[in-house]
Structure formats: structure tokens, C-alpha cells
Scaffold this motif. Structure first.
Motif, PDB file in Angstrom:
ATOM      1  N   PHE A  40       1.056  -1.143  -0.138  1.00  0.00           N
ATOM      2  CA  PHE A  40       0.049  -0.057  -0.014  1.00  0.00           C
ATOM      3  C   PHE A  40       0.948   1.028  -0.030  1.00  0.00           C
ATOM      4  O   PHE A  40       2.039   1.143   0.543  1.00  0.00           O
ATOM      5  CB  PHE A  40      -0.706   0.131   1.212  1.00  0.00           C
ATOM      6  CG  PHE A  40      -1.842  -1.115   1.399  1.00  0.00           C
ATOM      7  CD1 PHE A  40      -3.035  -0.787   0.889  1.00  0.00           C
ATOM      8  CD2 PHE A  40      -1.652  -2.282   1.742  1.00  0.00           C
ATOM      9  CE1 PHE A  40      -4.188  -1.772   0.968  1.00  0.00           C
ATOM     10  CE2 PHE A  40      -2.452  -3.197   2.076  1.00  0.00           C
ATOM     11  CZ  PHE A  40      -3.991  -2.890   1.297  1.00  0.00           C
ATOM     12  N   GLU A  41       0.374   2.305  -0.687  1.00  0.00           N
ATOM     13  CA  GLU A  41       1.123   3.663  -0.219  1.00  0.00           C
ATOM     14  C   GLU A  41       0.215   4.546   0.506  1.00  0.00           C
ATOM     15  O   GLU A  41      -0.938   4.503   0.283  1.00  0.00           O
ATOM     16  CB  GLU A  41       1.494   3.951  -1.725  1.00  0.00           C
ATOM     17  CG  GLU A  41       0.023   4.521  -2.470  1.00  0.00           C
ATOM     18  CD  GLU A  41       0.478   5.052  -4.001  1.00  0.00           C
ATOM     19  OE1 GLU A  41       0.740   6.044  -4.122  1.00  0.00           O
ATOM     20  OE2 GLU A  41       0.411   4.293  -4.936  1.00  0.00           O
ATOM     21  N   ARG A  42       0.990   5.564   1.520  1.00  0.00           N
ATOM     22  CA  ARG A  42       0.128   6.256   2.024  1.00  0.00           C
ATOM     23  C   ARG A  42      -0.531   7.520   1.550  1.00  0.00           C
ATOM     24  O   ARG A  42       0.475   8.229   0.667  1.00  0.00           O
ATOM     25  CB  ARG A  42       0.856   6.507   3.407  1.00  0.00           C
ATOM     26  CG  ARG A  42       0.158   7.417   4.380  1.00  0.00           C
ATOM     27  CD  ARG A  42       0.797   7.443   5.609  1.00  0.00           C
ATOM     28  NE  ARG A  42       2.112   7.923   5.862  1.00  0.00           N
ATOM     29  CZ  ARG A  42       2.822   8.063   6.954  1.00  0.00           C
ATOM     30  NH1 ARG A  42       2.480   7.733   8.106  1.00  0.00           N
ATOM     31  NH2 ARG A  42       4.152   8.844   6.877  1.00  0.00           N
ATOM     32  N   ALA A  43      -1.411   7.963   1.825  1.00  0.00           N
ATOM     33  CA  ALA A  43      -2.020   9.252   1.231  1.00  0.00           C
ATOM     34  C   ALA A  43      -2.808  10.074   2.285  1.00  0.00           C
ATOM     35  O   ALA A  43      -2.744   9.457   3.551  1.00  0.00           O
ATOM     36  CB  ALA A  43      -2.701   9.353   0.082  1.00  0.00           C
ATOM     37  N   LYS A 104      -8.033   1.514   0.863  1.00  0.00           N
ATOM     38  CA  LYS A 104      -8.570   1.593  -0.306  1.00  0.00           C
ATOM     39  C   LYS A 104      -8.055   0.728  -1.323  1.00  0.00           C
ATOM     40  O   LYS A 104      -6.901   0.796  -1.467  1.00  0.00           O
ATOM     41  CB  LYS A 104      -8.673   2.974  -0.957  1.00  0.00           C
ATOM     42  CG  LYS A 104      -9.351   3.144  -2.414  1.00  0.00           C
ATOM     43  CD  LYS A 104      -9.649   4.684  -2.585  1.00  0.00           C
ATOM     44  CE  LYS A 104      -8.513   5.499  -2.887  1.00  0.00           C
ATOM     45  NZ  LYS A 104      -8.651   6.770  -3.589  1.00  0.00           N
ATOM     46  N   GLY A 105      -8.873  -0.022  -1.950  1.00  0.00           N
ATOM     47  CA  GLY A 105      -8.355  -0.979  -3.075  1.00  0.00           C
ATOM     48  C   GLY A 105      -8.049  -0.269  -4.497  1.00  0.00           C
ATOM     49  O   GLY A 105      -8.221   0.911  -4.713  1.00  0.00           O
ATOM     50  N   ALA A 106      -7.455  -1.206  -5.281  1.00  0.00           N
ATOM     51  CA  ALA A 106      -7.464  -0.438  -6.824  1.00  0.00           C
ATOM     52  C   ALA A 106      -8.360  -1.460  -7.853  1.00  0.00           C
ATOM     53  O   ALA A 106      -8.499  -2.666  -7.686  1.00  0.00           O
ATOM     54  CB  ALA A 106      -5.942  -0.757  -7.244  1.00  0.00           C
ATOM     55  N   SER A 111     -14.444   1.044 -11.931  1.00  0.00           N
ATOM     56  CA  SER A 111     -15.483   0.831 -11.219  1.00  0.00           C
ATOM     57  C   SER A 111     -14.959   1.290  -9.851  1.00  0.00           C
ATOM     58  O   SER A 111     -13.732   1.728  -9.619  1.00  0.00           O
ATOM     59  CB  SER A 111     -15.855  -0.502 -10.991  1.00  0.00           C
ATOM     60  OG  SER A 111     -14.517  -1.462 -10.688  1.00  0.00           O
ATOM     61  N   ASP A 112     -16.097   1.655  -8.833  1.00  0.00           N
ATOM     62  CA  ASP A 112     -15.674   2.042  -7.401  1.00  0.00           C
ATOM     63  C   ASP A 112     -14.682   1.096  -6.765  1.00  0.00           C
ATOM     64  O   ASP A 112     -15.113  -0.251  -6.616  1.00  0.00           O
ATOM     65  CB  ASP A 112     -16.805   2.237  -6.764  1.00  0.00           C
ATOM     66  CG  ASP A 112     -17.746   3.482  -7.282  1.00  0.00           C
ATOM     67  OD1 ASP A 112     -17.163   4.109  -8.003  1.00  0.00           O
ATOM     68  OD2 ASP A 112     -18.942   3.423  -6.981  1.00  0.00           O
ATOM     69  N   PRO A 113     -13.476   1.424  -6.193  1.00  0.00           N
ATOM     70  CA  PRO A 113     -12.572   0.528  -5.519  1.00  0.00           C
ATOM     71  C   PRO A 113     -13.311   0.207  -4.084  1.00  0.00           C
ATOM     72  O   PRO A 113     -14.066   0.881  -3.604  1.00  0.00           O
ATOM     73  CB  PRO A 113     -11.599   1.297  -5.409  1.00  0.00           C
ATOM     74  CG  PRO A 113     -11.761   2.598  -5.288  1.00  0.00           C
ATOM     75  CD  PRO A 113     -13.191   2.711  -6.195  1.00  0.00           C
TER      76      PRO A 113
END
Length: 324
Positions: A40-43, A104-106, A111-113
Motif C-alpha cells: 500500500f502507499e500512504r496518502a 482503499k483497493g485498486a 469501477s468504484d474501489p
């Protein structure tokens, strides 16, 4: 009813006040269910924070009321706000409760994650009306609220209604995006009643079409607009997704077409980008149809970037890409 976003003199002026929960965001680096993702990457995340970021990037002075835990996630968020030029004076550091976060997925098909929230008992959920700084509205032009904050706790709900009441008493413009989160509410009836009551305190209401149908019982955008105009709003802009937006107010009604997007990367944050466009347009003195067109443009830009606010433009980018 106040004139929309009237400029005024103040000892410590700002343009916009907003309040809500800022969260750390961990975005999957690979598609698939969240339980199968390894990296994962942080945001950053949070509807009101996204709007604050978008308006600050367009040059508006923003005060953001929130609370963060005394932890690494909170410190990262505070540093991010400072980097974005958001006034941090109203962000309380809570030594007893943690900063909320979400995963949050990718997706690869537009489509909505998938999303999972970890916010129960967070520092922001312990906000209350006493956290409102004294004298904030004589120094502000506009208050922006969403339907997320009043769902977090009874204290947050009291704070949001107190903010709306203070802004109205000071003659400031109140804007409201329902931003439904049904899982945060004890019942659908409670959600509908509370959010429609809050909408009745707003000058500008920004529902999505599906949201508006649920909240008002009306079938189409015109009926949704009629409901909120009858409730006291001066302007209503209904988000229609790729089809654009329907606007209604004293200057008339109409539909502004959507902006085509070839490659949708991440749909989360599009509604917040739309709000940035409409609010910044009103602050710039644009008519409602032009503000809605800017909302469409910024919302379409946001879905082309990973992350909730990475696609929000600067003033130069907005001018280059239009509509300005």
C-alpha cells in the motif's frame, strides 16, 4: 438570506471554513480484494479535507476544524495540511484517541474501489460544539459542511449544527454536500431526517442524483431541486455523474453536460472535486451554470488520478485546462 459569498473586511480574514475528519489513506498498489493486497502507499482522505485542499490550491484561504491523534498518522496529516497551505490553528491534537484511517483497493475497469474504514472512536469523532473557535465567522465568507461529520457522533452532530447556526447568524453562505455514509447512521430514517434538517440551513445544496432520490423521495433532478429550494436553499446543483449536473436557483435552471474521461483511474473523491469547482466558482462570482461546469471539469480531472485529492488542480492548471 445572505448574498452569496459576499466579500467583507475582517481583522483576520479567511474565505472558507470547513470541519470534518481527516484520515490517513492507504491505497493498494495492486488490484484485487484488500485481504490479498501486499503493498500500500500512504496518502490522505476525508471529504472536507479534500475540499479544503482543492480550494487552497486555487488560492483561497481555508480554515479547517478537526482533531487528530497524537500519533504518526496525525503528524503526517498535520504536515500535509501545512504543505497545502491550510490554516492548522483549529486542528486539535487529542492525546487520548487515535487518528482514523481507511484502506482503499485498486480497480482496472473504472469501477468504484473496495474501501474499509477504521474510524470508530477516532479523535475527530470526539469533536463537539465547544471546539468551535470564537469569532471564526466574522472572518469567513463561506462555511462548507457535509453529511459525514454529523454521522460520527452526537458531539460532532451538535458541532455541525452549531457551525451552521453561527454562520447563518453572521450572514455567511453555507454550502452542504450530503455525502451519504449509511453505515455510520443508526438507521436510514435518522440519516434522512438529520441531513434534510441540515440542508434546510444551507444556501447551496449539492446532492448526487442517487443521494437526492433517497433523501427527498423525488425521482428526478428537477424534483430534488424543488425539494431543497422549498426547504430554504437558494441554489441546488444535482450531480448526474458522466451526464453532468443539473442546477436550479433564482437565475434559472438547466443541465450542464459532463466531461468525457477516457481512462478512469480512481472514482473516490470525484464528488469532493465537484464541490471544489462549484464553491470556487461561487467565490469567483461565476453564475451557477458556470460554477457547475467547473465542478464537472474538476470532478472529471480527479478520477484520472490515484488518491482522493491528487487530481485537484492549481489555479494555473485550471486556467490551462478550463473551464476557468
Amino acid at each position: 438570506m445572505p448574498e452569496l459569498v459576499t466579500a467583507h473586511a475582517a481583522a483576520d480574514p479567511c474565505d472558507v471554513v470547513t470541519a470534518g475528519e481527516a484520515m490517513a489513506l492507504f491505497i493498494a498498489r495492486e488490484a484485487g480484494p484488500l485481504d490479498a493486497v501486499h503493498a500500500f502507499e500512504r496518502a490522505t482522505a476525508g471529504a472536507e479535507l479534500n475540499v479544503a485542499v482543492g480550494l487552497a490550491r486555487l488560492g483561497w484561504r481555508v480554515r479547517y476544524l478537526s482533531a487528530l491523534g497524537n500519533d504518526s498518522l496525525g503528524r503526517h496529516l498535520l504536515a500535509f495540511m501545512a504543505q497545502e497551505g491550510i490554516d492548522p490553528r483549529d486542528v486539535r491534537i487529542d492525546a487520548d484517541h487515535p487518528t482514523g484511517f481507511m484502506m482503499k483497493g485498486a480497480t482496472t475497469d473504472g469501477s468504484d474501489p473496495p474501501i474499509e474504514y477504521f474510524r470508530r472512536g477516532s479523535a475527530a469523532s470526539h469533536l463537539q460544539a465547544t471546539d468551535i473557535p470564537p469569532g471564526v465567522f466574522p472572518a469567513a465568507r463561506l462555511l462548507h459542511l457535509t453529511g459525514i461529520s454529523p454521522a460520527l457522533s452526537a458531539g460532532c452532530r451538535e458541532m455541525v449544527f452549531a457551525l451552521a447556526a453561527q454562520a447563518r447568524a453572521a450572514g455567511r453562505t453555507v454550502t452542504f454536500d450530503p455525502n451519504l455514509r449509511p453505515r455510520l447512521w443508526p438507521s436510514q430514517d435518522a440519516m434522512i431526517a438529520t441531513l434534510n434538517e441540515l440542508a434546510s440551513l444551507a444556501d447551496v445544496v449539492l446532492p448526487g442524483l442517487a443521494e437526492g432520490r433517497l433523501l427527498t423521495g423525488r425521482a428526478d433532478a428537477a424534483g430534488i431541486a424543488d425539494f431543497y429550494l422549498a426547504g430554504g436553499a437558494r441554489h441546488v446543483v444535482v450531480k448526474l455523474g458522466p451526464q453532468g449536473a443539473y442546477y436550479a436557483g433564482p437565475e434559472g435552471r438547466g443541465t450542464v453536460p459532463g466531461v468525457a474521461v477516457v481512462n478512469v483511474v480512481d472514482t473516490v473523491g470525484a464528488g469532493d472535486g465537484f464541490a471544489v469547482g462549484v464553491l470556487s466558482g461561487l467565490l469567483d462570482g461565476l453564475p451557477l451554470d458556470a460554477a457547475a461546469a467547473r465542478g464537472n471539469a474538476i470532478g472529471a480531472r480527479v478520477v484520472q488520478f490515484r488518491g482522493d485529492c491528487e487530481g485537484l488542480p492549481t489555479r494555473a492548471q485550471l486556467a490551462a485546462e478550463g473551464p476557468s
